[in-house]
Every structure is written in C-alpha cells, then in structure tokens.
Motif scaffolding. Structure first.
Motif, PDB file in Angstrom:
ATOM      1  N   SER A 107    -100.684  25.802  34.644  1.00 42.33           N
ATOM      2  CA  SER A 107    -100.788  27.262  34.608  1.00 42.33           C
ATOM      3  C   SER A 107    -100.514  27.770  33.188  1.00 42.33           C
ATOM      4  O   SER A 107     -99.735  27.181  32.439  1.00 42.33           O
ATOM      5  CB  SER A 107     -99.761  27.866  35.575  1.00 42.33           C
ATOM      6  N   THR A 108    -101.129  28.917  32.842  1.00 40.14           N
ATOM      7  CA  THR A 108    -100.828  29.552  31.559  1.00 40.14           C
ATOM      8  C   THR A 108     -99.536  30.367  31.661  1.00 40.14           C
ATOM      9  O   THR A 108     -98.997  30.805  30.656  1.00 40.14           O
ATOM     10  CB  THR A 108    -101.983  30.470  31.112  1.00 40.14           C
ATOM     11  N   ASP A 109     -99.070  30.571  32.867  1.00 40.25           N
ATOM     12  CA  ASP A 109     -97.776  31.232  33.102  1.00 40.25           C
ATOM     13  C   ASP A 109     -96.675  30.165  32.939  1.00 40.25           C
ATOM     14  O   ASP A 109     -96.532  29.268  33.773  1.00 40.25           O
ATOM     15  CB  ASP A 109     -97.785  31.827  34.516  1.00 40.25           C
ATOM     16  N   LEU A 110     -95.934  30.271  31.848  1.00 40.11           N
ATOM     17  CA  LEU A 110     -95.008  29.185  31.506  1.00 40.11           C
ATOM     18  C   LEU A 110     -93.857  29.020  32.496  1.00 40.11           C
ATOM     19  O   LEU A 110     -93.321  27.931  32.655  1.00 40.11           O
ATOM     20  CB  LEU A 110     -94.472  29.381  30.082  1.00 40.11           C
ATOM     21  N   GLU A 111     -93.518  30.103  33.166  1.00 39.34           N
ATOM     22  CA  GLU A 111     -92.479  30.021  34.208  1.00 39.34           C
ATOM     23  C   GLU A 111     -92.962  29.141  35.359  1.00 39.34           C
ATOM     24  O   GLU A 111     -92.256  28.260  35.837  1.00 39.34           O
ATOM     25  CB  GLU A 111     -92.190  31.430  34.758  1.00 39.34           C
ATOM     26  N   LYS A 112     -94.187  29.442  35.791  1.00 37.69           N
ATOM     27  CA  LYS A 112     -94.795  28.650  36.878  1.00 37.69           C
ATOM     28  C   LYS A 112     -94.904  27.192  36.467  1.00 37.69           C
ATOM     29  O   LYS A 112     -94.640  26.282  37.238  1.00 37.69           O
ATOM     30  CB  LYS A 112     -96.214  29.153  37.174  1.00 37.69           C
ATOM     31  N   ARG A 113     -95.337  26.998  35.232  1.00 36.06           N
ATOM     32  CA  ARG A 113     -95.524  25.627  34.740  1.00 36.06           C
ATOM     33  C   ARG A 113     -94.205  24.860  34.788  1.00 36.06           C
ATOM     34  O   ARG A 113     -94.143  23.728  35.232  1.00 36.06           O
ATOM     35  CB  ARG A 113     -96.073  25.656  33.302  1.00 36.06           C
ATOM     36  N   LYS A 114     -93.155  25.531  34.366  1.00 34.64           N
ATOM     37  CA  LYS A 114     -91.843  24.880  34.359  1.00 34.64           C
ATOM     38  C   LYS A 114     -91.411  24.525  35.784  1.00 34.64           C
ATOM     39  O   LYS A 114     -90.885  23.432  36.030  1.00 34.64           O
ATOM     40  CB  LYS A 114     -90.809  25.793  33.684  1.00 34.64           C
ATOM     41  N   ARG A 115     -91.621  25.454  36.707  1.00 35.93           N
ATOM     42  CA  ARG A 115     -91.250  25.163  38.104  1.00 35.93           C
ATOM     43  C   ARG A 115     -92.011  23.960  38.639  1.00 35.93           C
ATOM     44  O   ARG A 115     -91.475  23.108  39.338  1.00 35.93           O
ATOM     45  CB  ARG A 115     -91.521  26.384  38.995  1.00 35.93           C
ATOM     46  N   GLY A 116     -93.302  23.910  38.302  1.00 33.30           N
ATOM     47  CA  GLY A 116     -94.128  22.780  38.744  1.00 33.30           C
ATOM     48  C   GLY A 116     -93.618  21.461  38.175  1.00 33.30           C
ATOM     49  O   GLY A 116     -93.490  20.462  38.893  1.00 33.30           O
ATOM     50  N   ILE A 117     -93.314  21.472  36.877  1.00 37.19           N
ATOM     51  CA  ILE A 117     -92.816  20.250  36.220  1.00 37.19           C
ATOM     52  C   ILE A 117     -91.491  19.821  36.851  1.00 37.19           C
ATOM     53  O   ILE A 117     -91.290  18.641  37.168  1.00 37.19           O
ATOM     54  CB  ILE A 117     -92.655  20.478  34.699  1.00 37.19           C
ATOM     55  N   ASP A 118     -90.601  20.790  37.065  1.00 36.14           N
ATOM     56  CA  ASP A 118     -89.290  20.466  37.650  1.00 36.14           C
ATOM     57  C   ASP A 118     -89.465  19.857  39.045  1.00 36.14           C
ATOM     58  O   ASP A 118     -88.779  18.887  39.395  1.00 36.14           O
ATOM     59  CB  ASP A 118     -88.407  21.717  37.740  1.00 36.14           C
ATOM     60  N   ASP A 119     -90.385  20.423  39.823  1.00 31.78           N
ATOM     61  CA  ASP A 119     -90.585  19.891  41.182  1.00 31.78           C
ATOM     62  C   ASP A 119     -91.208  18.495  41.154  1.00 31.78           C
ATOM     63  O   ASP A 119     -90.861  17.639  41.968  1.00 31.78           O
ATOM     64  CB  ASP A 119     -91.454  20.847  42.016  1.00 31.78           C
ATOM     65  N   LEU A 120     -92.113  18.274  40.209  1.00 34.17           N
ATOM     66  CA  LEU A 120     -92.696  16.927  40.099  1.00 34.17           C
ATOM     67  C   LEU A 120     -91.611  15.918  39.690  1.00 34.17           C
ATOM     68  O   LEU A 120     -91.556  14.796  40.215  1.00 34.17           O
ATOM     69  CB  LEU A 120     -93.858  16.920  39.086  1.00 34.17           C
ATOM     70  N   LYS A 121     -90.739  16.340  38.789  1.00 32.69           N
ATOM     71  CA  LYS A 121     -89.640  15.446  38.386  1.00 32.69           C
ATOM     72  C   LYS A 121     -88.738  15.120  39.582  1.00 32.69           C
ATOM     73  O   LYS A 121     -88.311  13.976  39.740  1.00 32.69           O
ATOM     74  CB  LYS A 121     -88.812  16.094  37.283  1.00 32.69           C
ATOM     75  N   GLN A 122     -88.496  16.126  40.402  1.00 38.32           N
ATOM     76  CA  GLN A 122     -87.681  15.869  41.606  1.00 38.32           C
ATOM     77  C   GLN A 122     -88.376  14.896  42.544  1.00 38.32           C
ATOM     78  O   GLN A 122     -87.748  14.008  43.119  1.00 38.32           O
ATOM     79  CB  GLN A 122     -87.438  17.173  42.352  1.00 38.32           C
ATOM     80  N   ALA A 123     -89.683  15.067  42.695  1.00 34.01           N
ATOM     81  CA  ALA A 123     -90.451  14.145  43.553  1.00 34.01           C
ATOM     82  C   ALA A 123     -90.344  12.722  43.000  1.00 34.01           C
ATOM     83  O   ALA A 123     -90.231  11.747  43.753  1.00 34.01           O
ATOM     84  CB  ALA A 123     -91.906  14.585  43.636  1.00 34.01           C
ATOM     85  N   LEU A 124     -90.347  12.601  41.672  1.00 36.91           N
ATOM     86  CA  LEU A 124     -90.230  11.270  41.057  1.00 36.91           C
ATOM     87  C   LEU A 124     -88.860  10.650  41.330  1.00 36.91           C
ATOM     88  O   LEU A 124     -88.743   9.440  41.504  1.00 36.91           O
ATOM     89  CB  LEU A 124     -90.484  11.373  39.547  1.00 36.91           C
ATOM     90  N   GLU A 125     -87.851  11.499  41.382  1.00 39.14           N
ATOM     91  CA  GLU A 125     -86.502  10.982  41.695  1.00 39.14           C
ATOM     92  C   GLU A 125     -86.454  10.450  43.122  1.00 39.14           C
ATOM     93  O   GLU A 125     -85.897   9.372  43.383  1.00 39.14           O
ATOM     94  CB  GLU A 125     -85.460  12.095  41.476  1.00 39.14           C
ATOM     95  N   VAL A 126     -87.068  11.192  44.051  1.00 39.70           N
ATOM     96  CA  VAL A 126     -87.145  10.719  45.440  1.00 39.70           C
ATOM     97  C   VAL A 126     -87.952   9.421  45.500  1.00 39.70           C
ATOM     98  O   VAL A 126     -87.563   8.452  46.166  1.00 39.70           O
ATOM     99  CB  VAL A 126     -87.798  11.795  46.348  1.00 39.70           C
ATOM    100  N   ALA A 127     -89.048   9.402  44.756  1.00 40.75           N
ATOM    101  CA  ALA A 127     -89.888   8.192  44.718  1.00 40.75           C
ATOM    102  C   ALA A 127     -89.067   6.996  44.230  1.00 40.75           C
ATOM    103  O   ALA A 127     -89.153   5.901  44.788  1.00 40.75           O
ATOM    104  CB  ALA A 127     -91.094   8.416  43.805  1.00 40.75           C
ATOM    105  N   GLY A 128     -88.259   7.225  43.213  1.00 42.57           N
ATOM    106  CA  GLY A 128     -87.427   6.146  42.690  1.00 42.57           C
ATOM    107  C   GLY A 128     -86.438   5.641  43.731  1.00 42.57           C
ATOM    108  O   GLY A 128     -86.275   4.439  43.908  1.00 42.57           O
ATOM    109  N   GLU A 129     -85.832   6.567  44.425  1.00 44.65           N
ATOM    110  CA  GLU A 129     -84.847   6.198  45.444  1.00 44.65           C
ATOM    111  C   GLU A 129     -85.474   5.372  46.564  1.00 44.65           C
ATOM    112  O   GLU A 129     -84.839   4.494  47.133  1.00 44.65           O
ATOM    113  CB  GLU A 129     -84.274   7.480  46.049  1.00 44.65           C
TER     114      GLU A 129
END
Ligand code: MG
Length: 298
Positions: A107-129
């Motif tokens: 997204s060009t909306d940087l707030e949205k982009r950050k939320r998306g990145i943070d959620d993907l990082k969380q998904a990666l943590e679950v994936a790791g576990e």
C-alpha cells in the motif's frame, strides 16, 4: 543426472533487473538442492480433509499416505492444538496459507503497510514455532493496488529484505505465490517470482508453484519449476477445474519432472475442491499423484 549436470554448467548470474518483465535465463537457479534426490511429500490444506478436528484430520492424512498438513492464516492461538494434533504421527507442518493482507504490504499508505509487515512477521513467528516450511504471501490480488508492476517491484525490494531477515531468524521463510491473471495482474509466473528472489538473494524469501495457476500461465510446467530452481519451497496441487488431481485430464508428470530436476524436498499440498466423497476421492487422488510421480522420469 545428466540434466542436472547441464543445469549446473549453465548457471548464470543474478536475474535481469525490472524483474517482473523478462527474466532469468533458463536454469539459472536450478540444482541448488545439490544432488539430493527429489521426494514426493503429499500434504493437504486442513479444510480439504474431512474430520471433526485437526487431530482427526492429521490421522486421516497419515492413513492415506500423506506427510504434511497446511494451515490457513497465522494460527497464533492454535499452536498447542496443532502440535498436539501432529504428535506421534509422520505428519509435519506444511506451509501457512496467509495471503495478501488486503494488499497492505504494498500500500502507498505507510501506516497500512507497516501493519501488514508486522502481521506477516507475526505469522513467520508462528510458522517458526510450528516448524512450518513457510508463509504463503501474495503481494496483491486484482483490485487491491493501483500501482504498476515496476512500482510494486520497488516496494517489495524495499520491504522484503527486513521481512526475509526476520523469516530467517524464525527459521522459516516467506513464499511468494504466483497466481493467474484472473486473480492478480502482478506475478503470474514462477520465473517472475524467481527474479525477485534472485535480486534480493535472501534465504528467507522464496517462492512456490500452484499447478492450477500454472496451467493457465506457464508454457511448460517443467521449465517453470526449473526456472524457480532453488527458490521453490512449496507446491499447491489442483486440477484444471481446481478439483482433486485425477478428477480431470490435467497432467502432473511434466511438473513433477521439473521438481525432480531441482531435487525438490518440500510438500505438495492439495488446494482444491472435490467431486464426490472426499473419504473415497482423496486417497484415490494421492495414488494418482504417486503414479504421475513415478512416470516423471528424468
Ligand atoms: Mg495456491
């Protein structure tokens, strides 16, 4: 083996810039799994398997000869349930099917982009576990971005290195999924995803292939997987009509030949509907896939 030797000798450097245009020369990424012999590890999305809970589905998959289960989203609240479901079986965690997060990461909306990145990082943590092979990520479906492919490339180049580093820390990976043009205008073929992976050159950023989308976008299933090469770490299985493999005339031999050429070691997972009774049809489909794998000689 001859083929593999050829691919090794034809290795070329990084993919062309402007990645999502014209890319990597044939075989540029191939043979990265070394001389390991490819394996067919059958897997299914959880929702495809009948059963009252995850444990029952895992046991059914094991009985039917599968060794993996793919779970939707970022099942942070289900970690213990999933671990318990897998306990004492041969079935392991496949990929997490995560998606596009409404296109927020590009997204060009940087707030949205950050939320998306943070959620993907969380998904990666679950994936790791869960020791998952990776988190499936689609930058945007049709209608989720007004940007052009080269503008989207730039955003990915900007955001993905950090996400890839995080994935490595979690001992998992992001898996870019190419889709057919009916679903996205961006990244339709494996070589396009491979060009992005080549450019970023981060083991936390890889790709996957889906036989359904490939049947619409790829000229050759074999070449598509060979071009994906070392970056290919997950496969979705579906027929031409997106029902079970074997329920129409979609062939898997050519694609499996490509997977054998790259020494593929990860899961091949059902993502499809089903004509008829799944209790009968899914085991039949697994036997069909094993037969197609045997026929894929290299
Ligand atoms: Mg898919």
């Amino acid at each position: 083996m001859k083929r593999r030797a050829f691919l090794k000798s034809s290795m070329v450097g990084a993919a062309a810039l402007g990645a999502v245009g014209e890319v990597a020369q044939f075989g540029s990424n191939a043979a990265a799994e070394g001389d390991k012999e490819a394996v067919l590890k059958l897997c299914s999305q959880e929702g495809r398997i009948p059963g009252k809970d995850c444990r029952e589905k895992v046991l059914k998959l094991e009985e039917w000869g599968a060794v993996g289960i793919e779970i939707g989203g970022a099942p942070g609240t289900r970690v213990q349930e999933i671990k318990d479901a897998l306990k004492g079986t041969r079935v392991k965690m496949g990929a997490l099917c995560w998606g596009s997060h409404n296109g927020d990461l590009v997204s060009t909306d940087l707030e949205k982009r950050k939320r998306g990145i943070d959620d993907l990082k969380q998904a990666l943590e679950v994936a790791g576990e869960l020791e998952s092979t990776g988190v499936i990520f689609v930058p945007c479906f049709n209608g989720q971005s007004n940007l052009k492919p080269d503008e989207l490339d730039k955003i990915l180049w900007d955001i993905l290195p950090e996400v890839g580093d995080h994935a490595q820390k979690c001992k998992s990976r992001v898996l870019l999924e190419p889709l057919n043009k009916g679903e996205t205008f961006y990244i339709n073929r494996l070589e396009q995803a491979a060009a992005i992976c080549e450019k970023l050159n981060n083991p936390g950023l890889c790709l996957m292939g889906d036989f359904y989308h490939m049947s619409r976008e790829e000229k050759s299933d074999t070449d598509a997987f060979v071009r994906g090469g070392k970056w290919v770490h997950h496969v979705h299985l579906a027929s031409w009509r997106r029902v079970l493999p074997g329920q129409d005339d979609r062939k898997f031999v050519d694609g499996f030949r490509g997977l054998k050429q790259i020494g593929y070691q990860d899961f091949c997972s059902l993502e499809c509907g089903c004509d008829g009774d799944p209790e009968v049809e899914i085991p039949k489909s697994f036997r069909f896939l094993e037969q197609q794998w045997r026929e894929a000689t290299i």
